[in-house]
Motif scaffolding. Structure first.
Motif, PDB file in Angstrom:
ATOM      1  N   VAL A 170       0.804  -1.224   0.000  1.00 18.27           N
ATOM      2  CA  VAL A 170       0.000   0.000   0.000  1.00 18.27           C
ATOM      3  C   VAL A 170       0.839   1.277   0.000  1.00 18.27           C
ATOM      4  N   TYR A 227      -2.054   4.029  -2.269  1.00 12.89           N
ATOM      5  CA  TYR A 227      -3.149   3.657  -1.377  1.00 12.89           C
ATOM      6  C   TYR A 227      -3.002   4.278   0.007  1.00 12.89           C
ATOM      7  N   ILE A 228      -1.795   4.319   0.537  1.00  9.48           N
ATOM      8  CA  ILE A 228      -1.608   4.825   1.889  1.00  9.48           C
ATOM      9  C   ILE A 228      -1.893   6.322   1.976  1.00  9.48           C
ATOM     10  N   CYS A 233      -8.323   3.024   2.145  1.00 11.26           N
ATOM     11  CA  CYS A 233      -8.410   2.179   3.346  1.00 11.26           C
ATOM     12  C   CYS A 233      -9.833   1.687   3.576  1.00 11.26           C
ATOM     13  N   THR A 234     -10.794   2.568   3.402  1.00  8.07           N
ATOM     14  CA  THR A 234     -12.201   2.181   3.583  1.00  8.07           C
ATOM     15  C   THR A 234     -12.602   1.131   2.560  1.00  8.07           C
ATOM     16  N   TYR A 240      -1.427  -6.539   4.400  1.00  9.46           N
ATOM     17  CA  TYR A 240      -1.096  -5.211   3.882  1.00  9.46           C
ATOM     18  C   TYR A 240       0.348  -4.880   4.251  1.00  9.46           C
TER      19      TYR A 240
END
Length: 224
Positions: free
Chosen positions: A11, A75-76, A82-83, A95
């Motif tokens: 991520v 993503y991070i 995250c949701t 992850y």
């Protein structure tokens, strides 16, 4: 043939070694990575609307002996990812987050984005320099062959640039959408093409605007 959501997701973070880790993991006999790196499925709401099929098809067919994986370092940093991952993957996935000394990481990201901006500026100047040729290529190819027309007759200096293939496809997609909308409204695709050209180009000849048809026919104006 079954396709599964990834059981391992890298991520982030950007410029922290995610690409190197992904390359090493692809060599493991029991890990099957997605065909492309950075799928950006979970950080874009529009990606979720059509459903996950397109995302799943980017992974190889299911093999019970292998774990599937993908790496999207953004993503991070996403407020949505995250949701979405929690909803779709939950605790079934592992992850991986790589951290790096913050100042070095930030400077590396700055250098990457600086290179990208420089490339975009150079391509924009090239488009401006060859705008007349682009206009003629698209107009002569017609609404159904805009991408092919650009590839066939755009100046070689423009075609040599790395961003040209993506630009040519984008032009074709935009015109195809305009043509489809025009047909649904009772119009024709040729008129949709000219409306797109008029919206994207202005034609000047010593301060006066020249009809688009005259320019296509070899008029004195210059498209920009």
């Amino acid at each position: 043939t079954w396709r599964c959501f990834p059981s391992l997701v890298i991520v982030g973070a950007q410029k922290s070694g995610s690409t190197a880790l992904a390359v090493h993991l692809t060599r493991h006999p029991n890990i099957a990575f997605s065909r492309d790196k950075e799928l950006h499925f979970f950080d874009k709401n529009e990606s979720l609307c059509p459903g996950p099929l397109g995302y799943l098809l980017k992974f190889p067919a299911r093999d019970e002996l292998k774990a599937t994986a993908e790496a999207t370092p953004f993503y991070i940093a996403s407020t949505e990812a995250c949701t979405h991952m929690a909803a779709q993957l939950g605790r079934r996935a592992t992850y991986v987050l790589i951290v790096r000394e913050p100042v070095a990481r930030a400077y590396s990201e700055y250098q990457m984005k600086h290179r990208r901006v420089q490339g975009q500026d150079g391509f924009e100047k090239a488009l401006q320099a060859h705008a007349g040729a682009i206009l003629r290529c698209v107009a002569e190819a017609g609404p159904r062959n805009a991408t092919r027309g650009l590839r066939a007759c755009a100046p070689s200096e423009l075609q040599a640039l790395a961003k040209f293939p993506q630009f040519a496809v984008s032009v074709g997609v935009q015109i195809a959408r305009k043509a489809k909308a025009a047909k649904q409204a009772g119009g024709d695709d040729r008129s949709a093409l000219y409306e797109w050209l008029k919206a994207c180009f202005w034609v000047a000849d010593e301060g006066t605007k020249e009809p688009l048809a005259d320019l296509i026919g070899g008029g004195r104006g210059a498209a920009r």
